[in-house]
Design an enzyme around this catalytic site. Structure first.
Site: not given
Ligand code: UT7
Length: 332
Positions: A289, A117, A259
């Site tokens: 996500n 990520c 994020h």
């Protein structure tokens, strides 16, 4: 000479198919209420498995928009940094595939980044270093993920959390003479947390076998609570590091772009920092996500809807498997 670095253009691609929490209710024992309350997610986009929406395809479409916004041609790109945990293939890297799809003939460097990520922020920061030292002029930085291929759609602990998508930025030497610049950066990792979020099967150590497929042990697996705790602490720490390095204060930050792993992680980070919630960009409700793609998608959306304006101070902040982490403070 001090070279300033500017985000010249951005673009995104989000797959056609949308999967809502209600769709997931049909697949695993969960509910829209549970997912929304615990994560802030309402829906996610899912790539076609028929072709046309592979990670390189999504990046191709997003890059065309970014080039247009930057007023640049494909051959103006001197380097491609493709962050993804779901590359098109093992070999060649997806950056090379994208170079060819874009018709780039200048033989520019093309590299994949495996930093989960944090991948987009890793790419942006690495590109910044090369631009600032005059080694390259323009870099194409990408976060593009097809996580739907790697999650176990029978595992409610993970499948509700992820989505597919792509965000890109073209970053280059600021030749406009304006104040846009990358002011400070931070990159880090802590391998002690490598078991919190992993996919050990499918690599050199443990190739996928029939048994793995039968037992469904070849998918991504995550210890959610452990990740949650480290994430909030790390994201807040990152923000302080880049602010300190640039001698800036939090009050001057116009937008925090974190994020998007869980809205509660974002809110807790915001509280730890003491930032005005109005200044935090959140779009996890629409996309879930998307790993390396969350930060560039959120940034692009806020640029195109007019929230982010030239001259504003942005703080990009990421965290992911590894455990990797990174942040960038920039004058947009
Ligand atoms: O990109 C970076 C990587 N990702 C992250 O950093 C994610 C970090 N972690 C999280 O976002 C959260 O930990 C989760 C959303 C994964 C889980 O939320 P939680 O509040 O930590 O829930 P939990 O794991 O403590 O589970 C609470 C309960 C459990 O039941 P019991 O043991 O209390 O009876 C779970 O079995 O909720 C149950 N549960 C679910 N129920 C309905 C777990 N998943 C689901 C589900 N639907 N999908």
């Amino acid at each position: 000479m001090d070279i300033k670095v500017k985000i010249k253009g951005t673009g995104i691609y989000t797959p056609q198919r949308v999967m809502t929490n209600f769709d997931l209710e049909e697949m695993v024992e969960t509910s829209d209420e549970w997912i929304y309350e615990r994560t802030g997610i309402k829906q996610r986009h899912i790539c076609s498995t028929e072709g046309g929406e592979w990670p390189s395809d999504m990046a191709y479409h997003a890059t065309l928009d970014a080039l247009k916004a930057a007023n640049l041609e494909p051959n103006d790109i001197d380097m491609i940094l493709f962050a993804s945990v779901t590359p098109d293939h093992k070999l060649p890297n997806t950056a090379c595939i994208l170079q060819q799809k874009l018709g780039i003939t200048n033989k520019c460097a093309a590299l994949d980044i495996a930093a989960a990520c944090s991948g987009f922020v890793y790419g942006l920061n690495m590109a910044t270093g090369l631009i600032k030292m005059g080694a390259i002029k323009n870099a194409l930085v990408i976060g593009s993920e097809m996580l739907s291929r790697e999650v176990n759609w029978k595992d409610r602990n993970t499948c509700i959390l992820f989505g597919d998508g792509c965000g890109v930025a073209i970053v280059g030497a600021n030749e406009d003479g304006d104040e846009s610049d990358i002011l400070s950066l931070h990159l880090g990792a802590d391998g002690k947390g490598k078991e919190f979020f992993d996919q050990p099967v499918g690599g050199a150590v443990e190739p996928i076998t029939e048994q793995h497929i039968q037992e469904e042990t070849h998918y991504m697996q995550m210890k959610g609570r452990e990740m949650f705790k480290v994430a909030t602490r790390t994201l807040a720490e990152n923000a302080r590091i880049v602010l300190d390095r640039a001698n800036e204060s939090l009050e001057n930050v116009d937008w925090l772009i974190p994020h998007q792993a869980n809205v509660r992680i974002i809110e807790t980070t915001g509280k730890l920092l003491g930032i005005d919630p109005e200044k935090v960009i959140i779009n996890i409700d629409k996309y879930a996500n998307t790993s390396a793609a969350t930060v560039p998608i959120a940034m692009h959306e806020a640029i195109t809807d007019g929230r982010i304006k030239r001259g504003q101070l942005l703080l990009l902040d990421a965290f992911g498997a590894g455990l990797t982490t990174g942040a960038t403070l920039l004058r947009y």
